[in-house]
Scaffold this active site. Structure first.
Site: not given
Ligand code: SD4
Length: 328
Positions: A217, A207
């Site tokens: 973060r 991601t």
């Molecule tokens: C995150 N779970 O960085 C990942 C990204 C994601 O909606 O799924 N965002 O929190």
């Protein structure tokens, strides 16, 4: 603190762009209570972009690759997809306009690797695999991860935003207030879990994280036990959505442990959503989706709110399935 947390949630929920809708067959998901359906081998991935990713994973399995090769190369399709604004270097940046990536990979025997807060690396999932296979560590972050990628001769890219990401970022900078779009659909992290014909399992998760997050973060996706967990004596799980809420409940690990105690993948996902709902600090603005498979090849998924779907590939076909949700 609370204000900042809320800001981060609102900013991401308001700015995620959609992938083009495709003509994939859609199937409403059979929730718990229905007779379990089992497929082995099987590959499952989060969201629409899981369809082409699964296709690749399936091709890798069919040509003699391992389940680990399959889940790595499958999600590389998404990392390469220039239309995707939530995975890979073309994704949306943080508040400083910098794209930082998170990824993890895990085998059913407990081997795992992860990278977080890494810049310029074209395939963070492959870097996570190198952490697993070539270092004594599980997770390498930031500049150290970038240096490791360089030393391994991995493909890198200049730090320029993709045209779509730049346009979205420029628009974001114009405003101080954002209206949340609660119903996140089809445009998120890819988590893939797979089971081969011999019962070996592996998973991958990659991601660009929350759009306009604070610099530095890190979400759930690279955290083993939060965004991904695999134990091929039990099963595998992955997560998408607001990482802070997934980390809080050790989402993927929780689901695997619930399956170990006898829950079906569907029941385990539903229980994990219940826990997340109970612990959430701002439920109205939160979405999480969980996806799980046990070692027999039964599967399940559940989300906090409608909109989450997943891609499934097995010997009888490939389809996109709508998940059930806590909010109806
Ligand atoms: C995150 N779970 O960085 C990942 C990204 C994601 O909606 O799924 N965002 O929190």
């Amino acid at each position: 603190m609370e204000g900042r947390r809320k800001f981060i949630k609102l900013s991401v929920l308001s700015t995620i762009a959609s992938l083009p809708l495709t003509g994939y067959p859609k199937t409403p998901f059979a929730s718990s209570g229905n007779a379990p359906v089992q497929y082995k081998p099987q590959v499952l991935s989060t969201w629409n972009h899981g369809m082409p990713a699964n296709d690749k994973a399936w091709e890798v399995l069919g040509s003699g690759g391992t389940i680990l090769d399959a889940v790595e190369q499958g999600v590389m399709v998404t990392e390469n997809d220039l239309s995707n604004l939530s995975v890979g270097l073309q994704g949306l940046p943080d508040r400083e306009g910098i794209v930082t990536l998170d990824a993890s990979i895990m085998k059913g025997d407990g081997s795992c690797g992860a990278v977080a807060f890494v810049r310029q690396v074209k395939h963070p999932i492959s870097l996570a695999r190198k952490v697993m296979e070539k270092t004594p560590h599980v997770m390498i972050v930031g500049e150290g991860a970038r240096q490791f990628a360089l030393s391994e001769g991995m493909p890198m890219e200049a730090e320029t935003l993709s045209p779509n990401a730049k346009e979205a970022y420029d628009r974001w900078k114009e405003k101080a207030n954002y209206q949340p779009i609660i119903n996140i659909e089809n445009h998120d992290t890819i988590g893939m879990i797979g089971l081969d014909k011999d019962g070996s399992m592996a998973g991958s998760c990659t991601t660009s994280g929350l759009a306009y997050k604070m610099h530095g973060r890190v979400g759930d996706s690279p955290i083993i036990g939060a965004g991904l967990f695999v134990d091929d004596t039990v099963g595998a799980a992955t997560a998408t959505g607001l990482g802070e809420e997934v980390i809080r409940i050790c989402g993927a690990f929780l689901i695997v442990e619930l399956m170990r105690q006898g829950r079906t993948p569907q029941e385990a996902c539903e229980e994990a959503v219940k826990r997340a709902v109970a612990k959430s600090k701002d439920l109205e603005n939160t979405q999480i989706g969980f996806l799980a498979m046990n070692k027999e090849g039964s599967f399940g998924a559940h989300a906090i709110r409608p909109g989450f779907n997943f891609a499934q590939h097995h010997q009888n076909g490939r389809k996109l399935i709508d998940s059930g949700s806590w909010f109806k």
